[in-house]
Write an enzyme that holds these catalytic residues in place. Structure first.
Site, PDB file in Angstrom:
ATOM      1  N   ASP A   1       0.108  -4.990   4.576  1.00 25.98           N
ATOM      2  CA  ASP A   1      -1.283  -4.629   4.324  1.00 25.98           C
ATOM      3  C   ASP A   1      -2.086  -5.795   3.728  1.00 25.98           C
ATOM      4  O   ASP A   1      -3.246  -5.635   3.351  1.00 25.98           O
ATOM      5  CB  ASP A   1      -1.335  -3.402   3.405  1.00 25.98           C
ATOM      6  CG  ASP A   1      -2.519  -2.501   3.722  1.00 25.98           C
ATOM      7  OD1 ASP A   1      -3.122  -2.663   4.796  1.00 25.98           O
ATOM      8  OD2 ASP A   1      -2.853  -1.650   2.869  1.00 25.98           O
TER       9      ASP A   1
ATOM     10  N   ASP B   1       0.846  -1.200   0.000  1.00 27.82           N
ATOM     11  CA  ASP B   1       0.000   0.000   0.000  1.00 27.82           C
ATOM     12  C   ASP B   1       0.878   1.245   0.000  1.00 27.82           C
ATOM     13  O   ASP B   1       1.336   1.698   1.046  1.00 27.82           O
ATOM     14  CB  ASP B   1      -0.923  -0.020   1.235  1.00 27.82           C
ATOM     15  CG  ASP B   1      -1.830   1.199   1.287  1.00 27.82           C
ATOM     16  OD1 ASP B   1      -1.890   1.950   0.277  1.00 27.82           O
ATOM     17  OD2 ASP B   1      -2.493   1.395   2.328  1.00 27.82           O
TER      18      ASP B   1
ATOM     19  N   LYS C   1       1.797   7.775   0.678  1.00 25.03           N
ATOM     20  CA  LYS C   1       2.107   7.776   2.111  1.00 25.03           C
ATOM     21  C   LYS C   1       3.413   8.523   2.333  1.00 25.03           C
ATOM     22  O   LYS C   1       4.474   8.066   1.941  1.00 25.03           O
ATOM     23  CB  LYS C   1       2.227   6.334   2.628  1.00 25.03           C
ATOM     24  CG  LYS C   1       0.877   5.632   2.735  1.00 25.03           C
ATOM     25  CD  LYS C   1       0.978   4.331   3.493  1.00 25.03           C
ATOM     26  CE  LYS C   1      -0.358   3.614   3.552  1.00 25.03           C
ATOM     27  NZ  LYS C   1      -1.339   4.313   4.424  1.00 25.03           N
TER      28      LYS C   1
ATOM     29  N   ARG D   1     -10.937  -0.565   1.779  1.00 28.38           N
ATOM     30  CA  ARG D   1     -12.406  -0.653   1.779  1.00 28.38           C
ATOM     31  C   ARG D   1     -12.953  -0.829   0.363  1.00 28.38           C
ATOM     32  O   ARG D   1     -14.006  -1.421   0.173  1.00 28.38           O
ATOM     33  CB  ARG D   1     -12.993   0.580   2.478  1.00 28.38           C
ATOM     34  CG  ARG D   1     -12.650   1.887   1.836  1.00 28.38           C
ATOM     35  CD  ARG D   1     -12.877   3.086   2.735  1.00 28.38           C
ATOM     36  NE  ARG D   1     -11.815   3.267   3.729  1.00 28.38           N
ATOM     37  CZ  ARG D   1     -11.810   4.207   4.674  1.00 28.38           C
ATOM     38  NH1 ARG D   1     -12.814   5.054   4.761  1.00 28.38           N
ATOM     39  NH2 ARG D   1     -10.813   4.313   5.524  1.00 28.38           N
TER      40      ARG D   1
ATOM     41  N   ASP E   1      -5.649   6.468  -0.731  1.00 26.95           N
ATOM     42  CA  ASP E   1      -5.058   5.671   0.346  1.00 26.95           C
ATOM     43  C   ASP E   1      -6.124   4.946   1.174  1.00 26.95           C
ATOM     44  O   ASP E   1      -5.794   4.096   1.995  1.00 26.95           O
ATOM     45  CB  ASP E   1      -4.193   6.565   1.243  1.00 26.95           C
ATOM     46  CG  ASP E   1      -3.212   5.783   2.090  1.00 26.95           C
ATOM     47  OD1 ASP E   1      -3.075   4.561   1.858  1.00 26.95           O
ATOM     48  OD2 ASP E   1      -2.590   6.380   2.983  1.00 26.95           O
TER      49      ASP E   1
HETATM   50  N1  BES Z   1      -3.395   0.100   5.155  1.00 26.53           N
HETATM   51  C1  BES Z   1      -3.783   1.365   5.656  1.00 26.53           C
HETATM   52  C2  BES Z   1      -4.128   1.322   7.144  1.00 26.53           C
HETATM   53  C3  BES Z   1      -2.979   1.185   8.083  1.00 26.53           C
HETATM   54  C4  BES Z   1      -2.258   2.298   8.481  1.00 26.53           C
HETATM   55  C5  BES Z   1      -2.675  -0.056   8.619  1.00 26.53           C
HETATM   56  C6  BES Z   1      -1.214   2.150   9.385  1.00 26.53           C
HETATM   57  C7  BES Z   1      -1.652  -0.192   9.512  1.00 26.53           C
HETATM   58  C8  BES Z   1      -0.922   0.903   9.908  1.00 26.53           C
HETATM   59  C9  BES Z   1      -5.009   1.864   4.919  1.00 26.53           C
HETATM   60  O1  BES Z   1      -5.108   1.496   3.591  1.00 26.53           O
HETATM   61  C10 BES Z   1      -4.958   3.348   4.943  1.00 26.53           C
HETATM   62  O2  BES Z   1      -4.074   3.895   4.376  1.00 26.53           O
HETATM   63  N2  BES Z   1      -5.911   3.970   5.621  1.00 26.53           N
HETATM   64  C11 BES Z   1      -5.956   5.366   5.748  1.00 26.53           C
HETATM   65  C12 BES Z   1      -7.378   5.814   5.540  1.00 26.53           C
HETATM   66  C13 BES Z   1      -7.546   7.290   5.397  1.00 26.53           C
HETATM   67  C14 BES Z   1      -6.926   7.744   4.105  1.00 26.53           C
HETATM   68  C15 BES Z   1      -9.006   7.619   5.436  1.00 26.53           C
HETATM   69  C16 BES Z   1      -5.477   5.734   7.139  1.00 26.53           C
HETATM   70  O3  BES Z   1      -5.759   5.018   8.088  1.00 26.53           O
HETATM   71  O4  BES Z   1      -4.753   6.726   7.249  1.00 26.53           O
HETATM   72 ZN    ZN Z   2      -4.141  -0.178   3.056  1.00 23.72          ZN
HETATM   73 MN    MN Z   3      -4.080   2.840   2.323  1.00 25.57          MN
END
Ligand code: BES
Ligand code: ZN
Ligand code: MN
Length: 495
Positions: free
Chosen positions: A287, A268, A275, A350, A346
């Site tokens: 991920d 990811d 990121k 979902r 990001d």
């Molecule tokens: N894979 C990440 C979630 C994640 C973040 C898992 C840190 C483990 C550690 C997910 O795809 C993501 O990036 N989520 C975002 C959502 C946001 C953009 C609404 C997040 O949590 O920042």
């Molecule tokens: Zn993710």
């Molecule tokens: Mn993500």
């Protein structure tokens, strides 16, 4: 992995050739151990009591003391078990892990276990074997030299235990699954691609006679999986939608039909919402830990063969950037016809899960459970030692919560507060993929998923924190924990 072998010892005479003894010690109070169960031991006066005194050993859970033993020309290990009345499966699992670690450091290839009469209980025996096998895990696949400062246990002799080979076998089957999940999560994204997950599923299908259907990109397009495919667009790795199925052979109909879905984003990057800063892009190989848990469960279930029909589903992809990558603001249509404005590339997990949920519900299952490293907000809320569970079906949630203390994999129920769904409002589409307001990020993510389940009982586990540990603890060394496998398998077998 070289796992130790367990052997039941019926008489103390056969201990003679063993070189290492591990004694479980209870805690009477904060300053004194409870030594009543030790008084009959041959080593009591000359070795155990002096060691307890000298090391001021209290029996506190998680503590150890070791000494050379001149009588046996070997070692003695004391392992604190905590208060006797508080002993549960997790206490024993952790103590077993500690014994393993201590023996490894002492270079003892075998050990005799004296855990009072604790291991006369089947569930305790199972927990002991699990703790040992989890602690035996060491990932040296990517090291050019093996760690020679430790010696792996080859034999574990169990004294005063119920002689139940089937329970040992069950523990082996479960932990083989958990450690497969750890292998998949630990391996980097240049090794674990969507195709590699599909190959792992193929291997599982062959070995355990499971049915396997892998949907290629075109198959997914035909099914209208626009949400999932939008995530795959920017990657050079072909997506793989994996559907493994275990069907019991028994002439009786299965007692339930279950679908397990795992988030399988093998890397990811965040996509165009790259990121950056402290978003830990370098860890995002993990991920796909939800997918790993689902494949680990398939490994265990394929071996155990319960009387349930179980579907294992993974919409595997990378979340990358190239000229075809999804752009923030793009609108896509999921396979249930709902339209999504991709506010943030990001929030990709979902999107992949949306189409997987629609697919799972079409199978006509009784319940759907998804596991996903879905939100950083989950790590903020619960940290790294437990996962959040969301859902609408109280019975399903309660049965999963009941499996948790038996397995030591902690889950905590989170609210699916529908009022927050308005944060996902889109001017142009049915919904956006992120909340407009700050806060409750794990809840809005779960509410988004709920949009893709119509009537089937569904539970969502946000395992973002629990799948990885920076430091070793308990029976884990640093890296992947395999979170979810033990919980899923226990739940499938016992509810
Ligand atoms: N894979 C990440 C979630 C994640 C973040 C898992 C840190 C483990 C550690 C997910 O795809 C993501 O990036 N989520 C975002 C959502 C946001 C953009 C609404 C997040 O949590 O920042
Ligand atoms: Zn993710
Ligand atoms: Mn993500």
């Amino acid at each position: 992995m070289q796992y130790p072998e367990f052997q039941f010892l019926s008489s103390k005479a056969s201990q003679a050739e063993q070189r290492c003894y591990a004694f479980g010690i209870f805690e009477k109070n904060d300053t004194t151990p409870d030594t009543t169960h030790l008084t009959g031991e041959p080593l009591y006066h000359d070795v155990l009591m002096p060691l307890i005194k000298e090391s001021q050993f209290t029996g506190k859970q998680g503590t150890t003391a070791t000494a050379n033993c001149f009588h046996t020309a070997g070692k003695v290990i004391l392992v604190g078990l905590g208060k006797q009345e508080a002993i549960d499966q997790e206490t024993i699992r952790q103590a077993a892990g500690l014994v393993y670690r201590t023996c490894a450091q002492l270079h003892s290839p075998s050990v005799v276990i004296h855990f009072a009469t604790l291991l006369t209980q089947q569930n305790h025996l199972k927990a002991f074997a699990e703790g040992t096998l989890l602690a035996a895990y060491l990932d040296e696949r990517f090291k050019s030299k093996k760690d020679t400062t430790i010696t792996h246990l080859k034999k574990v002799y169990l004294l005063n235990a119920i002689e139940d080979d089937q329970t040992i076998q069950l523990a082996q089957q479960i932990i083989t699954g958990a450690n497969l999940a750890r292998d998949l999560v630990n391996a980097p994204a240049n090794h674990v691609t969507p195709s590699m997950l599909a190959e792992t599923a193929t291997e599982l299908a062959q070995r355990h006679h499971l049915t396997l259907n892998i949907l290629e990109k075109e198959d997914c397009a035909r099914l209208g999986m626009g949400a999932y495919l939008s995530v795959t667009q920017g990657s050079s790795q072909p997506p793989k939608f994996i559907h493994l199925c275990y069907k019991p052979k028994s002439p009786n109909p299965p007692s339930a039909k279950i679908a397990l879905i795992g988030k399988g984003v093998t890397f990811d990057s965040g996509g165009l919402n790259l990121k950056i800063g402290n978003a830990q892009i370098e860890l995002m190989k993990y991920d796909m830990a939800g997918a790993a848990a689902v494949l680990g469960a398939a490994e265990a279930i394929g071996a155990i063969k319960p009387n349930k029909e179980i579907h294992f589903i993974i919409a595997a992809t990378e979340n990358m950037i190239n000229g075809n990558a999804t752009k923030p603001g793009d609108i896509v249509t999921a396979s249930n016809g709902k339209t999504i404005e991709i506010d943030n590339t990001d929030a990709e997990g979902r999107l992949t899960l949306a189409d997987a949920l629609v697919y799972a519900e079409k199978l006509g299952v009784d319940a759907i459970v998804d596991l996903a490293t879905l939100t950083g907000a989950m790590v903020v809320a619960l940290g790294t030692r437990m996962a959040g569970i969301f859902g609408t079906d109280a019975q399903l949630i309660n049965s999963l919560m009941a499996a948790s203390p038996r397995t030591g994999e902690k889950i905590w129920q989170m609210p699916l507060e529908s009022a927050y769904f308005e944060h996902m409002h889109s001017i142009v589409a049915d919904m956006r993929n992120t909340g407009s307001k700050k806060g409750a990020g794990s809840i809005t993510a779960a509410l988004f998923l709920q949009q893709f389940v119509e009537k089937t009982a569904w539970a969502h586990l946000d395992i973002a924190g629990a799948v990885w540990t920076e430091k070793p603890w308990s029976y884990y060394n640093a890296g992947a924990t395999g979170f979810g496998v033990r919980l899923l398998v226990d739940w499938l077998l016992n509810s």
